[in-house]
Design a protein around this motif. Structure first.
Motif, short mmCIF file in Angstrom:
data_model
loop_
_atom_site.label_atom_id
_atom_site.label_comp_id
_atom_site.label_asym_id
_atom_site.label_seq_id
_atom_site.Cartn_x
_atom_site.Cartn_y
_atom_site.Cartn_z
N THR A 92 0.83 -1.20 0.00
CA THR A 92 0.00 0.00 0.00
C THR A 92 0.87 1.26 0.00
OG1 THR A 92 -1.62 -1.23 1.27
CG2 THR A 92 -1.96 1.13 1.14
N SER A 131 0.00 -0.74 -4.55
CA SER A 131 -1.46 -0.56 -4.54
C SER A 131 -1.73 0.83 -3.97
CB SER A 131 -2.10 -1.61 -3.65
OG SER A 131 -3.41 -1.23 -3.29
N GLY A 133 -4.63 1.42 -2.47
CA GLY A 133 -5.60 1.22 -1.40
C GLY A 133 -6.34 -0.09 -1.58
N ASP A 134 -7.05 -0.50 -0.53
CA ASP A 134 -7.74 -1.80 -0.57
C ASP A 134 -9.08 -1.70 -1.26
OD1 ASP A 134 -5.66 -3.03 0.66
OD2 ASP A 134 -6.53 -2.99 2.67
#
Ligand code: ADE
Length: 224
Positions: A92, A131, A133-134
Motif C-alpha cells: 500500500t 497498490s 488502497g484496498d
C-alpha cells in the motif's frame, strides 16, 4: 526525474499532467513523463495485447511479449531505479514510499488491466508492486496518476514554497494542523487568537499541539 508509464489506455492518464502543479513541473523541466502504449509493441493482428487465461476463468490477461519489448527497449536506453507494477495486491502506497521514490532518477510504471498481467512479467521485470488502497480499480492508470502526483510534488522546486511539502499531513507521521485565512471573523466564527498574535514561536508550538490532537482523534494508529 524521468517517469515512463506503460499502459493500454494512455488517454486515461494524460489529463492530470496537463494542469496545475504537474503541468508546471513538466514545463520547468523538473520531471519528464512519457507514455507508452503497449499496443505499439505487438505484431499480432488487431493490435492484440491480451488473451484468455490458461486453465480457464473469466477475464483477459495482458501478454508478456509486448510488455517485454517495451520494457527492454526502455532499459536499453537508460538505467532504471525501479520498475513498478500498479496492482491491488501490491504494497500500500504511503508518504514514506513517495518520499523514497521522489529521490530516484528514472522509474517505469506498468499499469495492469483486465485480470492483470501474465505472472511471468511480474517475476521477470517488476522490482516493486504498489497498490493505492484496498479497493479494485478498472486498471492501474488512475493508481499510476496518484503515484505520479504524490512523487512529483516532492521534487525540489516543484512546489513554490519548498517547505510546504514538509509540513504536509503524514510527514512525521502526523496529520497537518488546522489552517485559516481571511476574514479573521466570519458570521461569528473566529480564527484562534494565537494565529493573529504575531508570536511565531508560540504559533509553532500551537500548531504542533493541534497536529498531535488531530492525529490522536482521527488517526491514533499513526502514533503507535
Ligand atoms: N489496479 C487495480 N486496482 C488497483 C489499486 N487498488 N491500486 C493500484 N493499482 C490497481
Amino acid at each position: 526525474m524521468r517517469i515512463d508509464v506503460i499502459t493500454v489506455l494512455p488517454e486515461l492518464l494524460k489529463s492530470p499532467f496537463e494542469a496545475s502543479i504537474l503541468k508546471r513541473a513538466i514545463e520547468k523541466g523538473l520531471v519528464e513523463v512519457h507514455f507508452h502504449n503497449i499496443r505499439d509493441y505487438t505484431d499480432k493482428s488487431y493490435n492484440q495485447v491480451d488473451d484468455y487465461q490458461f486453465g480457464g476463468g473469466a477475464g483477459m490477461v495482458l501478454m508478456i511479449e509486448p510488455i517485454d519489448k517495451c520494457i527492454s527497449k526502455l532499459k536499453s536506453e537508460r538505467e532504471y531505479d525501479e520498475v513498478i507494477y500498479m496492482t491491488p495486491d501490491g504494497e500500500t502506497l504511503n508518504q514514506k514510499t513517495a518520499n523514497k521514490f521522489s529521490l530516484y532518477e528514472n522509474i517505469i510504471i506498468l499499469c495492469g488491466h483486465y485480470k492483470g498481467v501474465d505472472q511471468r512479467v511480474r517475476d521477470a521485470f517488476i522490482t516493486k508492486e504498489i497498490s493505492i488502497g484496498d479497493y479494485v480499480l478498472s486498471g492501474g492508470e488512475l493508481g499510476a496518476a496518484v503515484l505520479c502526483d504524490t512523487i512529483i510534488r516532492l521534487i525540489p522546486g516543484v512546489l513554490s514554497n519548498e517547505t510546504s511539502a514538509l509540513t504536509d499531513t503524514f510527514q512525521d507521521d502526523l496529520l497537518a494542523p488546522p489552517v485559516y485565512t481571511r476574514p479573521a471573523e466570519y458570521k461569528g466564527m473566529k480564527v484562534p487568537d494565537i494565529l493573529l498574535s504575531g508570536n511565531f514561536p508560540k504559533i509553532e508550538a500551537w500548531r504542533e499541539e493541534e497536529a498531535l490532537k488531530r492525529t490522536e482523534k482521527l488517526r491514533p494508529d499513526l502514533l503507535k
